[in-house]
Write a protein that holds these residues in place. Structure first.
Motif, PDB file in Angstrom:
ATOM      1  N   ASN A 169       0.807  -1.210   0.000  1.00 42.35           N
ATOM      2  CA  ASN A 169       0.000   0.000   0.000  1.00 42.35           C
ATOM      3  C   ASN A 169       0.846   1.268   0.000  1.00 42.35           C
ATOM      4  O   ASN A 169       0.430   2.292  -0.539  1.00 42.35           O
ATOM      5  N   SER A 172       1.726   1.588  -3.649  1.00 43.90           N
ATOM      6  CA  SER A 172       0.612   2.104  -4.446  1.00 43.90           C
ATOM      7  C   SER A 172       0.356   3.573  -4.147  1.00 43.90           C
ATOM      8  O   SER A 172      -0.071   4.332  -5.031  1.00 43.90           O
ATOM      9  N   THR A 302      -6.140   2.909  -8.544  1.00 41.42           N
ATOM     10  CA  THR A 302      -4.975   2.874  -7.668  1.00 41.42           C
ATOM     11  C   THR A 302      -5.315   3.448  -6.296  1.00 41.42           C
ATOM     12  O   THR A 302      -4.821   2.965  -5.271  1.00 41.42           O
ATOM     13  N   GLU A 305      -7.013   0.769  -4.045  1.00 46.94           N
ATOM     14  CA  GLU A 305      -6.209  -0.334  -3.505  1.00 46.94           C
ATOM     15  C   GLU A 305      -5.777  -0.099  -2.062  1.00 46.94           C
ATOM     16  O   GLU A 305      -6.095  -0.910  -1.187  1.00 46.94           O
ATOM     17  N   THR A 312      -2.781  -4.288  -2.486  1.00 45.40           N
ATOM     18  CA  THR A 312      -2.211  -3.731  -3.712  1.00 45.40           C
ATOM     19  C   THR A 312      -1.881  -4.838  -4.693  1.00 45.40           C
ATOM     20  O   THR A 312      -1.383  -5.895  -4.305  1.00 45.40           O
ATOM     21  N   LEU A 317      -0.569  -1.985 -10.769  1.00 49.91           N
ATOM     22  CA  LEU A 317       0.326  -0.833 -10.734  1.00 49.91           C
ATOM     23  C   LEU A 317       1.157  -0.753 -12.003  1.00 49.91           C
ATOM     24  O   LEU A 317       1.421   0.342 -12.527  1.00 49.91           O
TER      25      LEU A 317
END
Length: 350
Positions: A169, A172, A302, A305, A312, A317
């Motif tokens: 995370n 992301s 994104t 997430e 993620t 990504l």
């Protein structure tokens, strides 16, 4: 570059602050009479379980207070797994999976059925004077004298989601900052955009489209076949792909939409690069608009997430970064083409 650096630093500081918030623990007390007791079986990697635990049960606990006592049992632990197997044997549900909530003689399965039916069953049991713990061997050691978990605040729920996959995370979040910076960079025509596009050329664009198409194609295979994704050392791709946000309108896998988008961009730039004609400017403009839409949509996904799903996907990504770079490279020719197409349309009207 200075602005981007500040944004990235801000995001990392925010991540550390989020991680530092303490997670509220279970409050224990002796439940009184007229109490409905239940058990929620869950798996730590199940996104639907976390949906029930973070978005469904807290509001019900706030509504019923101490009259509703639900213990959350991790099926991955030895004690929880044994109790889960005892529940499957005892109730023989039509579908075996988590999240499963047992209250009285009722068995509710899934993140849809539980919020739909649980309030009605709770009301019915409370009207009858409450219901004891399900009749399962070993229930006493798991339930003990537990009482409802205190309802989490918005920030506590955010912290709980963010720390499920902290490393992924954080990554992301950094990518999200980059996507937002890219949107700002292409939001209007700038002098630097055309030189950047010419520097990388058409083949640089095709390479990015190819990488993005591979990522979207792999995720399409995962989503349409129900297979498990190879996620790598960071992230939890399967939690993302199994979430409700993996489908558009409840039936269209988002990865399939991504494949369609990449194919559309590829067709537009192949036409603009290798086929001479009056439609070249229109193709460049269309390719830019599709990539800009893909960038905005990728930014939204994104954001979901780390802050909504709590996991993620590295493949997601990869696709988002590719779409951002494609939009960045297409901005110069795209804005110029839009200006020419607009000018031609005005001439036609006059």
């Amino acid at each position: 570059m200075r602005r981007s650096g500040k944004w990235i630093l801000t995001s990392l500081v925010f991540s550390l602050l989020v991680a530092g918030v303490a997670v509220p623990q279970t409050v224990t007390a002796t439940p009184g009479d007229n109490v409905a007791h239940g058990i929620l079986f869950y798996s730590p990697t199940c996104p639907h379980c976390h949906e029930v635990m973070t978005n469904v049960l807290p509001s019900l606990r706030e509504q019923y207070g101490e009259k509703l006592v639900i213990v959350e049992v991790d099926t991955w632990t030895a004690e929880g797994g044994a109790l889960w197997q005892a529940a499957v044997t005892r109730y023989n549900p039509s579908v075996v999976g988590v999240p499963t909530l047992v209250i009285g003689d009722k068995v509710l399965i899934g993140s849809r059925e539980i919020p739909q039916k649980l309030p009605g069953y709770v009301d019915a049991y409370l009207a009858e004077g409450g219901v004891p713990w399900p009749d399962l061997p070993g229930i006493e050691s798991v339930a003990g004298d537990a009482t409802p978990v205190v309802a989490l605040t918005f920030w506590e729920q955010l912290q709980e989601r963010y720390t499920r996959d902290f490393a992924g995370n954080v990554l992301s979040t950094v990518v999200l900052v980059g996507l937002l910076a890219t949107i700002a960079a292409i939001a209007r025509p700038c002098d630097w955009q055309l030189p950047v596009s010419r520097r990388f050329g058409a083949w640089g664009m095709f390479a990015l489209v190819a990488v993005g198409l591979i990522a979207a194609g792999y995720l399409s295979y995962i989503e349409t076949t129900g297979s498990e994704a190879v996620c790598g050392p960071v992230g939890d791709c399967n939690a993302v792909q199994q979430s409700e946000y993996a489908l558009l309108f409840g039936f269209l896998p988002l990865a399939v939409l991504g494949v369609i988008g990449y194919v559309g961009i590829l067709v537009a730039y192949v036409y603009a690069t290798f086929i001479a004609g009056a439609g070249k400017q229109f193709a460049l403009a269309l390719g830019f608009l599709m990539s800009a839409f893909g960038l905005v949509f990728s930014t939204y996904l994104t954001f979901l997430e780390p802050f909504v799903i709590g996991a993620t996907c590295a493949w997601c990504l990869t696709s988002a970064v590719c779409m951002a770079l494609i939009a960045l490279l297409s901005a110069g020719p795209g804005w110029a083409a839009l200006e020419r197409v607009g000018r031609d349309l005005r001439l036609v009207k006059t």
